[in-house]
Scaffold this motif. Structure first.
Motif, PDB file in Angstrom:
ATOM      1  N   HIS A 242      -2.643  -3.098   7.060  1.00 53.82           N
ATOM      2  CA  HIS A 242      -3.572  -3.577   6.027  1.00 53.82           C
ATOM      3  C   HIS A 242      -4.297  -4.756   6.625  1.00 53.82           C
ATOM      4  CE1 HIS A 242      -1.396  -1.241   2.942  1.00 53.82           C
ATOM      5  NE2 HIS A 242      -0.308  -1.913   3.495  1.00 53.82           N
ATOM      6  N   GLY A 243      -4.345  -5.225   7.990  1.00 50.12           N
ATOM      7  CA  GLY A 243      -4.808  -6.184   8.415  1.00 50.12           C
ATOM      8  C   GLY A 243      -4.051  -7.413   8.352  1.00 50.12           C
ATOM      9  N   ASN A 244      -4.353  -8.537   9.157  1.00 52.75           N
ATOM     10  CA  ASN A 244      -3.605  -9.877   9.036  1.00 52.75           C
ATOM     11  C   ASN A 244      -2.272  -9.812   9.145  1.00 52.75           C
ATOM     12  OD1 ASN A 244      -6.095 -11.374   8.145  1.00 52.75           O
ATOM     13  ND2 ASN A 244      -5.778 -10.559   6.112  1.00 52.75           N
ATOM     14  N   ASN A 245      -1.811  -8.713  10.274  1.00 47.57           N
ATOM     15  CA  ASN A 245      -0.582  -8.627  10.614  1.00 47.57           C
ATOM     16  C   ASN A 245       0.373  -7.908   9.529  1.00 47.57           C
ATOM     17  OD1 ASN A 245      -1.177  -9.549  13.398  1.00 47.57           O
ATOM     18  ND2 ASN A 245      -1.316 -11.458  12.570  1.00 47.57           N
ATOM     19  N   ILE A 246      -0.364  -7.430   8.711  1.00 48.50           N
ATOM     20  CA  ILE A 246       0.589  -6.850   7.390  1.00 48.50           C
ATOM     21  C   ILE A 246       0.664  -5.303   7.498  1.00 48.50           C
ATOM     22  CG2 ILE A 246       0.977  -6.691   4.747  1.00 48.50           C
ATOM     23  CD1 ILE A 246      -0.414  -9.310   4.540  1.00 48.50           C
ATOM     24  N   VAL A 247       2.104  -4.751   7.425  1.00 44.54           N
ATOM     25  CA  VAL A 247       2.149  -3.338   7.503  1.00 44.54           C
ATOM     26  C   VAL A 247       3.265  -3.052   6.308  1.00 44.54           C
ATOM     27  CG1 VAL A 247       3.117  -1.485   9.033  1.00 44.54           C
ATOM     28  CG2 VAL A 247       1.615  -3.295  10.023  1.00 44.54           C
ATOM     29  N   THR A 248       2.740  -2.034   5.685  1.00 49.79           N
ATOM     30  CA  THR A 248       3.956  -1.357   4.791  1.00 49.79           C
ATOM     31  C   THR A 248       4.419  -0.007   5.345  1.00 49.79           C
ATOM     32  OG1 THR A 248       1.862  -0.412   3.768  1.00 49.79           O
ATOM     33  CG2 THR A 248       2.733  -2.601   2.719  1.00 49.79           C
ATOM     34  N   ARG A 249       5.826   0.209   4.768  1.00 50.96           N
ATOM     35  CA  ARG A 249       6.294   1.349   5.474  1.00 50.96           C
ATOM     36  C   ARG A 249       6.804   2.289   4.133  1.00 50.96           C
ATOM     37  NH1 ARG A 249      10.493  -0.253   9.540  1.00 50.96           N
ATOM     38  NH2 ARG A 249       8.588  -0.005  11.116  1.00 50.96           N
ATOM     39  N   TYR A 250       6.712   3.549   4.117  1.00 53.32           N
ATOM     40  CA  TYR A 250       7.060   4.400   3.180  1.00 53.32           C
ATOM     41  C   TYR A 250       8.149   5.518   3.829  1.00 53.32           C
ATOM     42  CZ  TYR A 250       2.848   2.060   1.323  1.00 53.32           C
ATOM     43  OH  TYR A 250       1.819   1.284   1.134  1.00 53.32           O
ATOM     44  N   ALA A 251       9.210   5.455   3.494  1.00 52.28           N
ATOM     45  CA  ALA A 251      10.190   6.371   4.191  1.00 52.28           C
ATOM     46  C   ALA A 251      10.808   7.293   3.115  1.00 52.28           C
ATOM     47  CB  ALA A 251      11.186   5.529   4.747  1.00 52.28           C
ATOM     48  N   HIS A 252      11.368   8.425   3.797  1.00 54.79           N
ATOM     49  CA  HIS A 252      12.407   9.375   3.125  1.00 54.79           C
ATOM     50  C   HIS A 252      11.417  10.370   2.248  1.00 54.79           C
ATOM     51  CE1 HIS A 252      15.765   7.203   4.280  1.00 54.79           C
ATOM     52  NE2 HIS A 252      15.489   6.103   3.645  1.00 54.79           N
ATOM     53  N   ALA A 253      10.047  10.657   2.506  1.00 52.37           N
ATOM     54  CA  ALA A 253       9.139  11.215   1.809  1.00 52.37           C
ATOM     55  C   ALA A 253       9.683  12.755   1.993  1.00 52.37           C
ATOM     56  CB  ALA A 253       7.821  10.946   2.047  1.00 52.37           C
ATOM     57  N   SER A 254       9.370  13.438   1.009  1.00 54.37           N
ATOM     58  CA  SER A 254       9.273  14.951   1.160  1.00 54.37           C
ATOM     59  C   SER A 254       8.196  15.636   1.656  1.00 54.37           C
ATOM     60  CB  SER A 254       9.531  15.459  -0.367  1.00 54.37           C
ATOM     61  OG  SER A 254       8.593  15.426  -1.252  1.00 54.37           O
ATOM     62  N   ARG A 255       6.821  14.795   1.497  1.00 58.76           N
ATOM     63  CA  ARG A 255       5.568  15.294   2.083  1.00 58.76           C
ATOM     64  C   ARG A 255       4.747  14.130   2.301  1.00 58.76           C
ATOM     65  NH1 ARG A 255       1.174  18.871  -1.157  1.00 58.76           N
ATOM     66  NH2 ARG A 255       1.785  17.331  -2.675  1.00 58.76           N
ATOM     67  N   GLY A 277      15.800  12.290   6.182  1.00 55.80           N
ATOM     68  CA  GLY A 277      16.335  11.474   6.864  1.00 55.80           C
ATOM     69  C   GLY A 277      17.768  10.868   6.522  1.00 55.80           C
ATOM     70  N   ARG A 278      18.285   9.452   6.750  1.00 58.47           N
ATOM     71  CA  ARG A 278      19.419   8.961   6.555  1.00 58.47           C
ATOM     72  C   ARG A 278      19.474   8.534   4.631  1.00 58.47           C
ATOM     73  NH1 ARG A 278      22.259   4.046   6.821  1.00 58.47           N
ATOM     74  NH2 ARG A 278      24.387   4.325   7.499  1.00 58.47           N
ATOM     75  N   SER A 279      19.560   9.476   3.956  1.00 58.24           N
ATOM     76  CA  SER A 279      19.253   9.284   2.693  1.00 58.24           C
ATOM     77  C   SER A 279      20.597   9.945   1.752  1.00 58.24           C
ATOM     78  CB  SER A 279      18.180   9.746   2.035  1.00 58.24           C
ATOM     79  OG  SER A 279      17.745   9.575   0.566  1.00 58.24           O
ATOM     80  N   THR A 280      20.979   9.253   0.610  1.00 54.60           N
ATOM     81  CA  THR A 280      21.627  10.093  -0.381  1.00 54.60           C
ATOM     82  C   THR A 280      21.405  10.692  -1.527  1.00 54.60           C
ATOM     83  OG1 THR A 280      22.163   7.906  -1.562  1.00 54.60           O
ATOM     84  CG2 THR A 280      23.661   8.252   0.319  1.00 54.60           C
ATOM     85  N   GLY A 281      20.081  10.541  -1.626  1.00 51.18           N
ATOM     86  CA  GLY A 281      19.163  11.097  -2.671  1.00 51.18           C
ATOM     87  C   GLY A 281      17.601  10.890  -2.659  1.00 51.18           C
ATOM     88  N   ALA A 282      16.918  11.483  -3.780  1.00 47.87           N
ATOM     89  CA  ALA A 282      15.499  11.432  -3.887  1.00 47.87           C
ATOM     90  C   ALA A 282      15.129   9.916  -4.051  1.00 47.87           C
ATOM     91  CB  ALA A 282      14.958  12.199  -4.677  1.00 47.87           C
TER      92      ALA A 282
END
Length: 316
Positions: A242-255, A277-282
């Motif tokens: 997002h600029g200004n050294n800011i990053v967002t991460r979204y993990a364990h997605a199905s698609r 990935g390393r997940s116990t549920g959706a």
């Protein structure tokens, strides 16, 4: 030159006149003629209407007409210049009104509280001790010039305010302040917790949002996709810069719906909830990184909620 004076009571006398005496006499005569002419000129024009002299009346009428023509030309020239200045001011005021409405929208001020198209109320008691003074053409011209400069300065100031507000609004749009999943609670917060796989105390570097598989994941802010891949722990993972050294991460997605290099908008659908990935549920594992270090996403999401509340209050 000698002059002999004869009188019965006195003896004869002779007076000698030099050229200086003659010169003085000539100057005195000329001076007397000039004074008589001036007196006659003054009396003639002073009482021209009473004496009814045609030639004098025509001369006076001609001089009066010429003065009137000069004044008329002066007034017309000044009125033309002032009309042009007034036209410029009207154009500047229209531009200033439009600029004020844009600034009003950026600042979140209600239109009914600050309407640029309506004149503000004015009034006051009539002065009793000070008499009204007529304004001259010169004074009016100075007042018009001062008002034009004031309008120009205010327009410059309003441009600076608009630029600042626009910059702040753009920066706010680039902060991850909207919740990436439309759910009412999160399954696991940021900080220390018991690891669901090992049971040991570990530090959780994001927020887990539990939802049904296939639930839409949206970008928390606008930015550029820098990673869209499978990670052995995060599963299908997406990262947005997002600029200004800011990053967002979204993990364990199905698609994943975005790819590296895509420019995404704030609130855009970028992935779907899954359990890869390393997940116990959706669920969605959501992280916010500043200069590569994980931060508590709640700080950003709470700021976004406060902004939404203020915007809703301003719209009411």
């Amino acid at each position: 030159m000698q002059i002999i004076l004869l009188h019965p009571r006195f003896n004869a006398r002779s007076v000698t006149l030099t050229h200086w005496h003659l010169l003085l006499a000539a100057l005195g005569f000329i001076l007397a003629v000039i004074m008589a002419a001036c007196l006659l000129y003054y009396l003639t024009f002073r009482h021209a209407t009473e004496l009814n002299i045609p030639m004098v009346k025509e001369a006076l009428a001609s001089a009066t007409q010429e003065d009137a023509n000069k004044k008329d030309r002066y007034v017309k020239e000044n009125l033309t210049a002032m009309a042009m200045k007034l036209g410029e001011m009207q154009a500047q005021l229209m531009r200033l009104d439009a600029l004020g409405e844009r600034v009003q929208g950026l600042a979140g001020v209600k239109p009914q509280e600050f309407n640029f198209k309506e004149l503000p109320g004015r009034g006051g008691a009539e002065p009793s001790s000070i008499k009204d003074q007529p304004i001259s053409m010169h004074d009016f011209q100075q007042l018009l010039d001062a008002t034009a400069k004031d309008v120009e300065h205010r327009a410059d100031y309003m441009n600076v305010v608009e630029t600042t507000l626009m910059s702040q609004k753009i920066k706010s749009k680039l902060l991850p302040t909207i919740q990436p999943v439309n759910v009412s609670y999160n399954a696991s917060g940021f900080g220390w917790r018991l690891d669901p796989f090992t049971g040991r105390s570990t530090f959780h570097e994001g927020i887990d949002f539990a939802a049904m598989p296939g639930t839409a994941i949206v970008a928390a802010a606008g930015g550029v996709v820098i990673a869209a891949e499978y990670h052995h722990q995060f599963g299908n993972m997406l990262e947005i810069d997002h600029g200004n050294n800011i990053v967002t991460r979204y993990a364990h997605a199905s698609r994943l719906l975005a790819k590296v290099g895509d420019i995404v908008k704030r609130g855009q659908h970028v992935a779907d909830i899954g359990s890869t990935g390393r997940s116990t549920g959706a669920h969605l594992h959501f992280e916010v990184l500043v200069k590569g270090v994980q931060q508590d996403p709640h700080k950003f999401l709470a700021a976004g909620a406060d902004q939404d509340r203020l915007a809703n209050l301003a719209a009411k």
